[in-house]
Design a protein around this motif. Sequence first.
Motif, PDB file in Angstrom:
ATOM      1  N   VAL A   8      -5.424  -4.686   2.317  1.00  0.00           N
ATOM      2  CA  VAL A   8      -6.288  -3.544   2.045  1.00  0.00           C
ATOM      3  C   VAL A   8      -6.115  -3.133   0.588  1.00  0.00           C
ATOM      4  O   VAL A   8      -4.999  -3.143   0.060  1.00  0.00           O
ATOM      5  CB  VAL A   8      -5.940  -2.351   2.962  1.00  0.00           C
ATOM      6  N   LYS A   9      -7.217  -2.743  -0.048  1.00  0.00           N
ATOM      7  CA  LYS A   9      -7.172  -2.245  -1.420  1.00  0.00           C
ATOM      8  C   LYS A   9      -7.245  -0.728  -1.371  1.00  0.00           C
ATOM      9  O   LYS A   9      -8.169  -0.160  -0.795  1.00  0.00           O
ATOM     10  CB  LYS A   9      -8.348  -2.807  -2.223  1.00  0.00           C
ATOM     11  N   THR A  10      -6.262  -0.056  -1.982  1.00  0.00           N
ATOM     12  CA  THR A  10      -6.245   1.401  -2.019  1.00  0.00           C
ATOM     13  C   THR A  10      -7.187   1.894  -3.111  1.00  0.00           C
ATOM     14  O   THR A  10      -7.688   1.111  -3.912  1.00  0.00           O
ATOM     15  CB  THR A  10      -4.826   1.935  -2.278  1.00  0.00           C
ATOM     16  N   THR A  11      -7.411   3.211  -3.163  1.00  0.00           N
ATOM     17  CA  THR A  11      -8.330   3.757  -4.166  1.00  0.00           C
ATOM     18  C   THR A  11      -7.761   3.663  -5.575  1.00  0.00           C
ATOM     19  O   THR A  11      -8.513   3.674  -6.538  1.00  0.00           O
ATOM     20  CB  THR A  11      -8.655   5.224  -3.856  1.00  0.00           C
ATOM     21  N   ASP A  12      -6.428   3.555  -5.720  1.00  0.00           N
ATOM     22  CA  ASP A  12      -5.839   3.384  -7.047  1.00  0.00           C
ATOM     23  C   ASP A  12      -5.572   1.907  -7.365  1.00  0.00           C
ATOM     24  O   ASP A  12      -4.707   1.574  -8.162  1.00  0.00           O
ATOM     25  CB  ASP A  12      -4.574   4.231  -7.216  1.00  0.00           C
ATOM     26  N   ASN A  13      -6.330   1.014  -6.722  1.00  0.00           N
ATOM     27  CA  ASN A  13      -6.392  -0.431  -6.994  1.00  0.00           C
ATOM     28  C   ASN A  13      -5.111  -1.199  -6.687  1.00  0.00           C
ATOM     29  O   ASN A  13      -4.895  -2.265  -7.266  1.00  0.00           O
ATOM     30  CB  ASN A  13      -6.847  -0.704  -8.429  1.00  0.00           C
ATOM     31  N   TYR A  14      -4.264  -0.704  -5.813  1.00  0.00           N
ATOM     32  CA  TYR A  14      -3.161  -1.504  -5.288  1.00  0.00           C
ATOM     33  C   TYR A  14      -3.699  -2.308  -4.110  1.00  0.00           C
ATOM     34  O   TYR A  14      -4.496  -1.803  -3.316  1.00  0.00           O
ATOM     35  CB  TYR A  14      -2.015  -0.626  -4.791  1.00  0.00           C
ATOM     36  N   ILE A  15      -3.264  -3.553  -3.993  1.00  0.00           N
ATOM     37  CA  ILE A  15      -3.605  -4.335  -2.813  1.00  0.00           C
ATOM     38  C   ILE A  15      -2.329  -4.467  -1.999  1.00  0.00           C
ATOM     39  O   ILE A  15      -1.322  -4.986  -2.480  1.00  0.00           O
ATOM     40  CB  ILE A  15      -4.162  -5.718  -3.192  1.00  0.00           C
ATOM     41  N   VAL A  16      -2.363  -3.939  -0.779  1.00  0.00           N
ATOM     42  CA  VAL A  16      -1.189  -3.950   0.091  1.00  0.00           C
ATOM     43  C   VAL A  16      -1.503  -4.751   1.347  1.00  0.00           C
ATOM     44  O   VAL A  16      -2.639  -4.793   1.814  1.00  0.00           O
ATOM     45  CB  VAL A  16      -0.735  -2.515   0.474  1.00  0.00           C
ATOM     46  N   ARG A  17      -0.495  -5.402   1.861  1.00  0.00           N
ATOM     47  CA  ARG A  17      -0.608  -6.143   3.119  1.00  0.00           C
ATOM     48  C   ARG A  17       0.241  -5.421   4.158  1.00  0.00           C
ATOM     49  O   ARG A  17       1.441  -5.225   3.961  1.00  0.00           O
ATOM     50  CB  ARG A  17      -0.128  -7.581   2.936  1.00  0.00           C
ATOM     51  N   LEU A  18      -0.393  -5.010   5.234  1.00  0.00           N
ATOM     52  CA  LEU A  18       0.291  -4.280   6.300  1.00  0.00           C
ATOM     53  C   LEU A  18       0.485  -5.196   7.497  1.00  0.00           C
ATOM     54  O   LEU A  18      -0.430  -5.938   7.873  1.00  0.00           O
ATOM     55  CB  LEU A  18      -0.526  -3.060   6.737  1.00  0.00           C
ATOM     56  N   PHE A  19       1.650  -5.111   8.107  1.00  0.00           N
ATOM     57  CA  PHE A  19       1.958  -5.860   9.312  1.00  0.00           C
ATOM     58  C   PHE A  19       2.240  -4.856  10.421  1.00  0.00           C
ATOM     59  O   PHE A  19       3.074  -3.961  10.247  1.00  0.00           O
ATOM     60  CB  PHE A  19       3.201  -6.739   9.116  1.00  0.00           C
ATOM     61  N   ALA A  20       1.557  -4.995  11.533  1.00  0.00           N
ATOM     62  CA  ALA A  20       1.755  -4.082  12.661  1.00  0.00           C
ATOM     63  C   ALA A  20       2.196  -4.875  13.884  1.00  0.00           C
ATOM     64  O   ALA A  20       1.898  -6.066  14.013  1.00  0.00           O
ATOM     65  CB  ALA A  20       0.477  -3.324  12.963  1.00  0.00           C
ATOM     66  N   ILE A  21       2.883  -4.179  14.767  1.00  0.00           N
ATOM     67  CA  ILE A  21       3.378  -4.805  15.988  1.00  0.00           C
ATOM     68  C   ILE A  21       3.159  -3.831  17.140  1.00  0.00           C
ATOM     69  O   ILE A  21       3.264  -2.615  16.953  1.00  0.00           O
ATOM     70  CB  ILE A  21       4.875  -5.184  15.840  1.00  0.00           C
ATOM     71  N   LYS A  72       5.932  -3.645   8.479  1.00  0.00           N
ATOM     72  CA  LYS A  72       6.210  -4.030   7.095  1.00  0.00           C
ATOM     73  C   LYS A  72       4.985  -3.759   6.239  1.00  0.00           C
ATOM     74  O   LYS A  72       3.858  -3.900   6.702  1.00  0.00           O
ATOM     75  CB  LYS A  72       6.546  -5.523   7.024  1.00  0.00           C
ATOM     76  N   VAL A  73       5.222  -3.361   4.991  1.00  0.00           N
ATOM     77  CA  VAL A  73       4.147  -3.186   4.021  1.00  0.00           C
ATOM     78  C   VAL A  73       4.561  -3.905   2.740  1.00  0.00           C
ATOM     79  O   VAL A  73       5.622  -3.631   2.200  1.00  0.00           O
ATOM     80  CB  VAL A  73       3.875  -1.693   3.719  1.00  0.00           C
ATOM     81  N   LYS A  74       3.721  -4.814   2.290  1.00  0.00           N
ATOM     82  CA  LYS A  74       3.986  -5.547   1.047  1.00  0.00           C
ATOM     83  C   LYS A  74       2.943  -5.148   0.015  1.00  0.00           C
ATOM     84  O   LYS A  74       1.764  -5.027   0.343  1.00  0.00           O
ATOM     85  CB  LYS A  74       3.862  -7.058   1.263  1.00  0.00           C
ATOM     86  N   ILE A  75       3.388  -4.967  -1.214  1.00  0.00           N
ATOM     87  CA  ILE A  75       2.438  -4.766  -2.306  1.00  0.00           C
ATOM     88  C   ILE A  75       2.100  -6.144  -2.852  1.00  0.00           C
ATOM     89  O   ILE A  75       2.946  -6.833  -3.420  1.00  0.00           O
ATOM     90  CB  ILE A  75       3.024  -3.860  -3.398  1.00  0.00           C
ATOM     91  N   ILE A  76       0.855  -6.546  -2.664  1.00  0.00           N
ATOM     92  CA  ILE A  76       0.419  -7.878  -3.072  1.00  0.00           C
ATOM     93  C   ILE A  76       0.062  -7.890  -4.550  1.00  0.00           C
ATOM     94  O   ILE A  76       0.433  -8.798  -5.281  1.00  0.00           O
ATOM     95  CB  ILE A  76      -0.800  -8.335  -2.231  1.00  0.00           C
ATOM     96  N   LYS A  77      -0.672  -6.861  -4.987  1.00  0.00           N
ATOM     97  CA  LYS A  77      -1.126  -6.833  -6.376  1.00  0.00           C
ATOM     98  C   LYS A  77      -1.108  -5.407  -6.887  1.00  0.00           C
ATOM     99  O   LYS A  77      -1.615  -4.496  -6.235  1.00  0.00           O
ATOM    100  CB  LYS A  77      -2.538  -7.413  -6.468  1.00  0.00           C
TER     101      LYS A  77
END
Length: 164
Positions: free
Chosen positions: A23-36, A110-115
């Motif tokens: 997902v791309k946030t409004t401040d242009n970070y791209i994060v990858r979320l993992f849910a279980i 888990k949440v990873k900052i991709i970009k």
Amino acid sequence: LTRDKEASLIKKKQTLIEAHCDVKTTDNYIVRLFAIAFTARSEGHVKSNCYAQSAHIRKIRSKMVEIMAKEVGTGQLRDLVKKLIPEAISKEMTKQCSAIYPLKDVQVRKVKIIKKPKFDITKLMELHGEGDDDVGADMLRPEAEDAQNLLTASVEQTAMEDED
């Protein structure tokens, strides 16, 4: 989620459902979320197991991805952190996905900052201006003699002696 907590949640006779999305946030970070998520026994359930059918799993997974994208995509990165701490995203997923199949222990694991966004110095200067117009305000009361800077006082004294 720590590894030991995650391992304690995984048990037999239930279905484990995992989902992830970028997902791309409004401040242009791209994060990858993992849910279980794990299936739960509904009230009045007679059998000891609670396996979900593959169609239910697909629907739950797509709903989890949709909720994560909606919650994260509408805010900044700091808003995401504020939502993760009280587990607001997890509660929303539990509430909406339980209509498909009863769930328990739904968590963003888990949440990873991709970009990270590219740092733009011109945009920063537009926000803060040139900085030339702000020179500060005068002090309302004069300094006391004993509060004077000793280095400045010694420089002034040597200048006075040189003039004499």
